[in-house]
Design an enzyme around this catalytic site. Structure first.
Site, PDB file in Angstrom:
ATOM      1  N   ASP A 328       0.333  -4.308 -10.463  1.00 22.16           N
ATOM      2  CA  ASP A 328       1.561  -3.569 -10.147  1.00 22.16           C
ATOM      3  C   ASP A 328       2.555  -4.421  -9.357  1.00 22.16           C
ATOM      4  OD1 ASP A 328       0.126  -1.551 -11.255  1.00 22.16           O
ATOM      5  OD2 ASP A 328       0.310  -0.167  -9.552  1.00 22.16           O
ATOM      6  N   HIS A 469      -2.294  -6.143  -7.449  1.00 19.17           N
ATOM      7  CA  HIS A 469      -0.859  -6.431  -7.359  1.00 19.17           C
ATOM      8  C   HIS A 469      -0.641  -7.927  -7.525  1.00 19.17           C
ATOM      9  CE1 HIS A 469      -1.495  -2.567  -5.396  1.00 19.17           C
ATOM     10  NE2 HIS A 469      -0.237  -2.278  -5.705  1.00 19.17           N
TER      11      HIS A 469
HETATM   12 ZN    ZN Z   1       3.502  -0.198  -6.750  1.00 13.04          ZN
END
Ligand code: ZN
Length: 520
Positions: A328, A469
């Site tokens: 993400d 991430h």
């Molecule tokens: Zn996010």
């Protein structure tokens, strides 16, 4: 007439007698020459004397005799003395002659020579050999590799030895260093690595007295088998690609392919860490094994064959485990590194991108799409959607879709709400399947690559969606470890949409998914 005849007769008789005499004379001379010459032959060449301590207070002398007619004197000169004394006279032996001198003292030096005699005459003599009488040199040094993990060195006991010093090297001819001192005539070396060669020499000691220490033994070698490669197989573009980890000490890898009779046959030798098989038919299953081989002293040391690697000549094998890695908040500066690692491991991932980041890392996004990775929508500005108006939610998603479409030519199929925050209203507005996760690495919080790896490896199950991430260095580092590790653990790394498809889910708009485990 008669006279003439008689004369001729006599002349004939004289000639015959003379010829006989000359003949006998020649035979005698030749015989003498041959006898002399024969002795000369025997006395030619160098007498090579070898002397060694064969046992406690026992010197073994050895040399070659080329005739049983030879007579040898064994002579010794004690240290401090200025003349040789004859120890023994030997004759009637041919070939290798061995002779022991028992009348010696430990710690003393002695000089020996062997002299070949004929009566009083010296025909030839050996070089003088000086040696110190010590403990005997250990013999019959042997090595044995036990359970591919340790080397047992053993040797014949030396009379009177109270301990032995073990020397080791990585090369046969030099670099021996002291490893340990043991009392028994064997030693087990646990400090060894797979794929390496070890060479040992043994010294016998007597109560640590330096004068009594034996010479180093002959070398005994042991070659540790290289480790077993872990092989990953995948299918793409009508070819099967195998990759494996680098094995310490391996000089070459053998690739075996299972034939129709179920036997593994060697198909290739390579120094590379991959193999491409283009002789495959779609939807057929193939099995491979890889063996690491090292070369030592001209010998080939083969390691254990890898576990059989089965590959279905299809893009994804539905019968095998699979998970979806999701990244993400990117694309970011670490996305490219992660993509490279995915590519090297025949893996894919899903990137939930933020619209406002897209233009800064266009190339990464295009590359991800080309590799078959999935680009998902993670809104434009990463707001908490539950605090946004209906219009704002739509705009967040549409603006990101537009950015993605401009680069890769199609919209994102799935979306993920920032922070995973949702409510009924948000869900009803979102016109895409909503993807959450089943393994939360919390990588953004701890920023610890080791922790990310262990959270994934300790929790992962077939059908999981893993949250990470790609904007953090430690997450990149973790990915470089995780991706091959998951592949070796048998996971196919697929996109979110593929995972849903292969696990029998039909993705619906506005519906929330946390995993795609097998339905019961
Ligand atoms: Zn996010």
């Amino acid at each position: 007439m008669e006279y003439n005849e008689r004369r001729d007769y006599m002349r004939e008789n004289i000639d015959v007698k003379q010829i006989k005499k000359i003949y006998i004379y020649i035979v005698l001379v030749m015989g003498s020459i041959m006898l002399l010459f024969g002795n000369r032959v025997n006395a030619e060449g160098i007498l090579q004397l070898q002397a060694m301590v064969s046992d406690y207070q026992n010197v073994l002398l050895q040399w070659e005799s080329d005739s049983v007619n030879n007579t040898f004197q064994i002579q010794r000169c004690d240290s401090g003395a200025d003349a040789y004394t004859i120890l023994a006279t030997l004759s009637g032996q041919e070939g290798s002659i061995k002779c022991h001198d028992y009348n010696v003292k430990i710690g003393q030096n002695y000089t020996y020579r062997v002299v070949q005699v004929l009566g009083e005459e010296v025909l030839r003599e050996s070089e003088a050999v000086t040696l110190r009488v010590t403990l005997a040199t250990p013999t019959k040094v042997k090595t044995k590799i036990i359970k591919d993990s340790r080397i047992q060195v053993s040797w014949k006991k030396v009379n009177r030895a109270t301990s032995y010093t073990v020397y080791r090297s990585n090369r046969s001819n030099k670099g021996y260093t002291k490893l340990t001192t043991v009392k028994k005539n064997s030693y087990t070396d646990y400090d060894v690595e797979k794929g390496k060669s070890y060479y040992y020499k043994i010294e016998a000691n007597y109560h640590k007295k330096k004068d009594y220490t034996s010479a180093k033994s002959e070398m005994a070698d042991a070659h540790m088998k290289p480790a077993m490669p872990e092989v990953i197989g995948s299918y793409a573009k009508k070819k099967i690609k195998l990759t494996w980890n680098k094995i310490k000490g391996a000089d070459v890898y053998y690739i075996y392919k299972k034939n129709s009779k179920g036997q593994y046959k060697k198909v290739k030798e390579t120094k590379k860490l991959h193999y491409i098989d283009s002789k495959v038919k779609k939807d057929k299953k193939y099995s491979y094994q890889v063996v690491a081989v090292c070369k030592a002293d001209g010998k080939l040391i083969k390691g254990k064959a890898s576990a059989s690697c089965e590959v279905l000549a299809a893009d994804i094998d539905p019968k095998k485990k699979m998970v979806a890695l999701t990244y993400d908040d990117g694309p970011g500066r670490y996305t490219e590194d992660i993509l490279k690692c995915l590519k090297n491991n025949q893996a894919k991932a899903t990137f939930y991108v933020i619209g406002c980041n897209v233009n800064s890392y266009k190339d990464a996004l295009i590359e991800a799409d080309k590799m078959g990775c999935e680009i998902g929508n993670h809104t434009y500005n990463h707001p908490d959607l539950t605090r946004q108006t209906d219009e704002s939610i739509k705009k967040e998603l549409d603006d990101t879709d537009a950015k993605i479409k401009k680069l890769i030519g199609h919209n994102a199929v799935t979306m993920r709400p920032p922070g995973g925050t949702l409510d009924d209203r948000v869900e009803s507005i979102i016109q895409k399947p909503i993807i959450l996760w089943s393994v939360d690495t919390r990588d953004w919080e701890h920023r610890d690559s080791g922790r990310t790896v262990s959270i994934v490896m300790n929790n992962v199950r077939d059908g999981d969606i893993i949250l990470m991430h790609d904007i953090y260095g430690p997450t990149r580092d973790a990915s470089l470890v995780l991706i091959p590790q998951l592949r070796r653990a048998g996971y196919q790394l697929v996109t979110v949409s593929e995972l849903a498809q292969y696990r029998g889910y039909t993705l619906e708009k506005g519906k929330v998914y946390r995993n795609f485990r097998k339905k019961r």
